[in-house]
Design a protein around this motif. Structure first.
Motif, PDB file in Angstrom:
ATOM      1  N   PHE A  57     -22.262 -69.069 -15.389  1.00 47.06           N
ATOM      2  CA  PHE A  57     -23.024 -67.820 -15.389  1.00 47.06           C
ATOM      3  C   PHE A  57     -22.188 -66.651 -14.876  1.00 47.06           C
ATOM      4  CE2 PHE A  57     -27.053 -70.505 -14.987  1.00 47.06           C
ATOM      5  CZ  PHE A  57     -27.369 -70.341 -16.331  1.00 47.06           C
ATOM      6  N   LYS A  58     -21.387 -66.903 -13.837  1.00 56.23           N
ATOM      7  CA  LYS A  58     -20.621 -65.824 -13.210  1.00 56.23           C
ATOM      8  C   LYS A  58     -19.409 -65.414 -14.038  1.00 56.23           C
ATOM      9  CE  LYS A  58     -21.573 -66.572  -8.275  1.00 56.23           C
ATOM     10  NZ  LYS A  58     -20.950 -66.909  -6.967  1.00 56.23           N
ATOM     11  N   TYR A  59     -18.674 -66.415 -14.537  1.00 55.97           N
ATOM     12  CA  TYR A  59     -17.367 -66.148 -15.119  1.00 55.97           C
ATOM     13  C   TYR A  59     -17.254 -66.500 -16.606  1.00 55.97           C
ATOM     14  CZ  TYR A  59     -16.563 -66.391 -10.091  1.00 55.97           C
ATOM     15  OH  TYR A  59     -16.661 -66.219  -8.734  1.00 55.97           O
ATOM     16  N   GLY A  60     -18.302 -67.065 -17.171  1.00 57.39           N
ATOM     17  CA  GLY A  60     -18.234 -67.513 -18.553  1.00 57.39           C
ATOM     18  C   GLY A  60     -17.886 -68.988 -18.615  1.00 57.39           C
ATOM     19  N   ILE A  61     -18.303 -69.652 -19.683  1.00 59.83           N
ATOM     20  CA  ILE A  61     -18.110 -71.093 -19.794  1.00 59.83           C
ATOM     21  C   ILE A  61     -16.635 -71.468 -19.860  1.00 59.83           C
ATOM     22  CG2 ILE A  61     -18.202 -71.225 -22.327  1.00 59.83           C
ATOM     23  CD1 ILE A  61     -19.912 -73.642 -19.833  1.00 59.83           C
ATOM     24  N   GLY A  62     -15.802 -70.551 -20.354  1.00 60.41           N
ATOM     25  CA  GLY A  62     -14.368 -70.829 -20.449  1.00 60.41           C
ATOM     26  C   GLY A  62     -13.692 -70.957 -19.100  1.00 60.41           C
ATOM     27  N   ALA A  63     -14.327 -70.459 -18.049  1.00 65.63           N
ATOM     28  CA  ALA A  63     -13.740 -70.540 -16.716  1.00 65.63           C
ATOM     29  C   ALA A  63     -14.008 -71.883 -16.045  1.00 65.63           C
ATOM     30  CB  ALA A  63     -14.289 -69.422 -15.839  1.00 65.63           C
ATOM     31  N   ALA A  64     -14.906 -72.668 -16.596  1.00 63.75           N
ATOM     32  CA  ALA A  64     -15.242 -73.970 -16.001  1.00 63.75           C
ATOM     33  C   ALA A  64     -14.107 -74.961 -16.227  1.00 63.75           C
ATOM     34  CB  ALA A  64     -16.541 -74.499 -16.596  1.00 63.75           C
ATOM     35  N   SER A  65     -13.865 -75.796 -15.229  1.00 63.11           N
ATOM     36  CA  SER A  65     -12.860 -76.855 -15.364  1.00 63.11           C
ATOM     37  C   SER A  65     -13.398 -77.973 -16.240  1.00 63.11           C
ATOM     38  CB  SER A  65     -12.499 -77.408 -13.982  1.00 63.11           C
ATOM     39  OG  SER A  65     -13.622 -78.098 -13.442  1.00 63.11           O
ATOM     40  N   ASP A  66     -12.523 -78.916 -16.581  1.00 66.22           N
ATOM     41  CA  ASP A  66     -12.958 -80.067 -17.369  1.00 66.22           C
ATOM     42  C   ASP A  66     -14.071 -80.816 -16.642  1.00 66.22           C
ATOM     43  OD1 ASP A  66     -11.007 -79.366 -19.149  1.00 66.22           O
ATOM     44  OD2 ASP A  66      -9.688 -81.065 -18.742  1.00 66.22           O
ATOM     45  N   GLN A  67     -13.892 -80.994 -15.336  1.00 66.91           N
ATOM     46  CA  GLN A  67     -14.897 -81.719 -14.562  1.00 66.91           C
ATOM     47  C   GLN A  67     -16.219 -80.961 -14.559  1.00 66.91           C
ATOM     48  OE1 GLN A  67     -13.837 -82.958 -10.575  1.00 66.91           O
ATOM     49  NE2 GLN A  67     -15.991 -82.970  -9.951  1.00 66.91           N
ATOM     50  N   GLU A  68     -16.165 -79.663 -14.403  1.00 71.50           N
ATOM     51  CA  GLU A  68     -17.401 -78.873 -14.355  1.00 71.50           C
ATOM     52  C   GLU A  68     -18.125 -78.897 -15.692  1.00 71.50           C
ATOM     53  OE1 GLU A  68     -16.135 -75.607 -10.957  1.00 71.50           O
ATOM     54  OE2 GLU A  68     -15.487 -75.331 -13.027  1.00 71.50           O
ATOM     55  N   LEU A  69     -17.378 -78.872 -16.791  1.00 74.06           N
ATOM     56  CA  LEU A  69     -18.006 -78.973 -18.104  1.00 74.06           C
ATOM     57  C   LEU A  69     -18.723 -80.310 -18.262  1.00 74.06           C
ATOM     58  CD1 LEU A  69     -15.201 -77.444 -20.357  1.00 74.06           C
ATOM     59  CD2 LEU A  69     -17.409 -76.408 -19.822  1.00 74.06           C
ATOM     60  N   LEU A  70     -18.087 -81.376 -17.802  1.00 79.49           N
ATOM     61  CA  LEU A  70     -18.715 -82.692 -17.871  1.00 79.49           C
ATOM     62  C   LEU A  70     -19.975 -82.752 -17.010  1.00 79.49           C
ATOM     63  CD1 LEU A  70     -15.613 -85.073 -17.771  1.00 79.49           C
ATOM     64  CD2 LEU A  70     -17.157 -84.694 -19.694  1.00 79.49           C
ATOM     65  N   GLN A  71     -19.938 -82.113 -15.854  1.00 79.58           N
ATOM     66  CA  GLN A  71     -21.109 -82.091 -14.986  1.00 79.58           C
ATOM     67  C   GLN A  71     -22.275 -81.356 -15.651  1.00 79.58           C
ATOM     68  OE1 GLN A  71     -18.361 -81.430 -11.126  1.00 79.58           O
ATOM     69  NE2 GLN A  71     -20.533 -81.208 -10.694  1.00 79.58           N
ATOM     70  N   ILE A  72     -21.969 -80.285 -16.361  1.00 80.36           N
ATOM     71  CA  ILE A  72     -23.020 -79.545 -17.058  1.00 80.36           C
ATOM     72  C   ILE A  72     -23.666 -80.417 -18.125  1.00 80.36           C
ATOM     73  CG2 ILE A  72     -23.458 -77.601 -18.613  1.00 80.36           C
ATOM     74  CD1 ILE A  72     -21.297 -76.050 -17.042  1.00 80.36           C
ATOM     75  N   ILE A  73     -22.844 -81.176 -18.848  1.00 77.05           N
ATOM     76  CA  ILE A  73     -23.361 -82.048 -19.906  1.00 77.05           C
ATOM     77  C   ILE A  73     -24.156 -83.219 -19.309  1.00 77.05           C
ATOM     78  CG2 ILE A  73     -22.724 -83.653 -21.754  1.00 77.05           C
ATOM     79  CD1 ILE A  73     -20.291 -81.818 -22.255  1.00 77.05           C
ATOM     80  N   LEU A  74     -23.620 -83.828 -18.247  1.00 77.83           N
ATOM     81  CA  LEU A  74     -24.254 -85.010 -17.657  1.00 77.83           C
ATOM     82  C   LEU A  74     -25.522 -84.669 -16.876  1.00 77.83           C
ATOM     83  CD1 LEU A  74     -21.029 -86.829 -16.423  1.00 77.83           C
ATOM     84  CD2 LEU A  74     -22.494 -87.545 -18.304  1.00 77.83           C
ATOM     85  N   ARG A  75     -25.542 -83.514 -16.256  1.00 80.49           N
ATOM     86  CA  ARG A  75     -26.711 -82.956 -15.550  1.00 80.49           C
ATOM     87  C   ARG A  75     -27.016 -83.616 -14.214  1.00 80.49           C
ATOM     88  NH1 ARG A  75     -28.664 -83.830 -20.471  1.00 80.49           N
ATOM     89  NH2 ARG A  75     -30.231 -85.314 -19.730  1.00 80.49           N
ATOM     90  N   THR A  76     -27.074 -84.941 -14.153  1.00 82.54           N
ATOM     91  CA  THR A  76     -27.456 -85.624 -12.922  1.00 82.54           C
ATOM     92  C   THR A  76     -26.561 -86.818 -12.657  1.00 82.54           C
ATOM     93  OG1 THR A  76     -29.043 -87.048 -14.083  1.00 82.54           O
ATOM     94  CG2 THR A  76     -29.885 -84.974 -13.172  1.00 82.54           C
ATOM     95  N   GLY A  77     -26.486 -87.175 -11.380  1.00 80.40           N
ATOM     96  CA  GLY A  77     -25.810 -88.404 -10.993  1.00 80.40           C
ATOM     97  C   GLY A  77     -26.844 -89.457 -10.649  1.00 80.40           C
ATOM     98  N   THR A  78     -26.511 -90.296  -9.697  1.00 80.91           N
ATOM     99  CA  THR A  78     -27.463 -91.310  -9.237  1.00 80.91           C
ATOM    100  C   THR A  78     -27.577 -91.215  -7.722  1.00 80.91           C
ATOM    101  OG1 THR A  78     -25.809 -93.051  -8.874  1.00 80.91           O
ATOM    102  CG2 THR A  78     -26.701 -92.820 -11.110  1.00 80.91           C
TER     103      THR A  78
END
Length: 224
Positions: free
Chosen positions: A17-38
């Motif tokens: 939201f702050k910097y645009g989706i292109g600023a997200a790291s690989d890990q952060e992109l995966l977290q957005i897709i996965l949404r939740t852990g356990t």
């Protein structure tokens, strides 16, 4: 972009939201897709474990559903959602590349399709539909499976050609074995396409077979 394997101060969605989706790291992109852990596996650790195992997103994109499900925190639904995200990105890149300029040779298509079908373990038949100036109208996957199957019929290919008002077409299919030697079915199918095209006024320019790091043009080999 350098991968960040530790949780950031901002949550992944806040970064986007702050910097645009292109600023997200690989890990952060995966977290957005996965949404939740356990309860025992935090979301950031689930994403980080994927990157540790597969080293980069290119390798991760080839992971099967069963392989993804071996990771704690990833079930069938999340595995399918991850594959869908990678497939969307792949298709967007393919369509962007293929709509740049006119097709001037079989080698142009052959090299591009080598990249697109790399690592594909299923045989696919893809048709590239062209206008009168050899500009690509659309690339469409018509069949999944061998050409000796009863479903591989010219009518489906020319059905879309008529709908798209295509003047020409190029047929591409891959051999998961990696070898580009055409079978008798490949040759016979190609000749049927050429004859159908002559009747309908829609030229079949070529049939390319994609193998491991190579391709073969049936037109250049005088097989059609």
């Amino acid at each position: 972009m350098e991968q960040i394997l530790q949780p950031m101060k901002d949550l992944p969605r806040e970064v986007a939201f702050k910097y645009g989706i292109g600023a997200a790291s690989d890990q952060e992109l995966l977290q957005i897709i996965l949404r939740t852990g356990t309860a025992t596996q935090p979301l950031a650790e689930v994403a980080a474990s994927l990157l540790r195992e597969y080293e980069n997103l290119a390798f991760l994109s080839l992971a099967s559903i069963d392989e993804l499900r071996t990771f704690a925190g990833i079930g069938s639904i999340k595995a399918v959602e991850m594959q869908a995200a990678f497939e969307l990105g792949k298709r967007a890149q393919q369509q962007s590349q293929l709509r740049q300029g006119a097709i001037v040779s079989s080698s142009m298509i052959g090299l591009r399709m080598q990249e697109q079908l790399q690592g594909c373990h299923q045989e696919k038949l893809i048709v590239i539909y062209l206008d009168t100036k050899n500009q690509i109208i659309q690339q469409k996957t018509i069949f999944v499976g061998g050409l000796n199957s009863s479903v591989a019929h010219p009518r489906e290919i020319f059905h879309y050609a008529v709908l798209l008002a295509a003047a020409r077409l190029i047929v591409v299919h891959n051999h998961p074995s990696g070898k580009t030697t055409p079978s008798q079915n490949d040759i016979q199918f190609s000749k049927r396409l050429v004859k159908c095209g002559e009747v309908m006024g829609i030229e079949c320019l070529d049939h390319l077979i994609i193998g491991a790091g190579q391709y073969l043009s049936l037109r250049e080999e005088d097989l059609i």
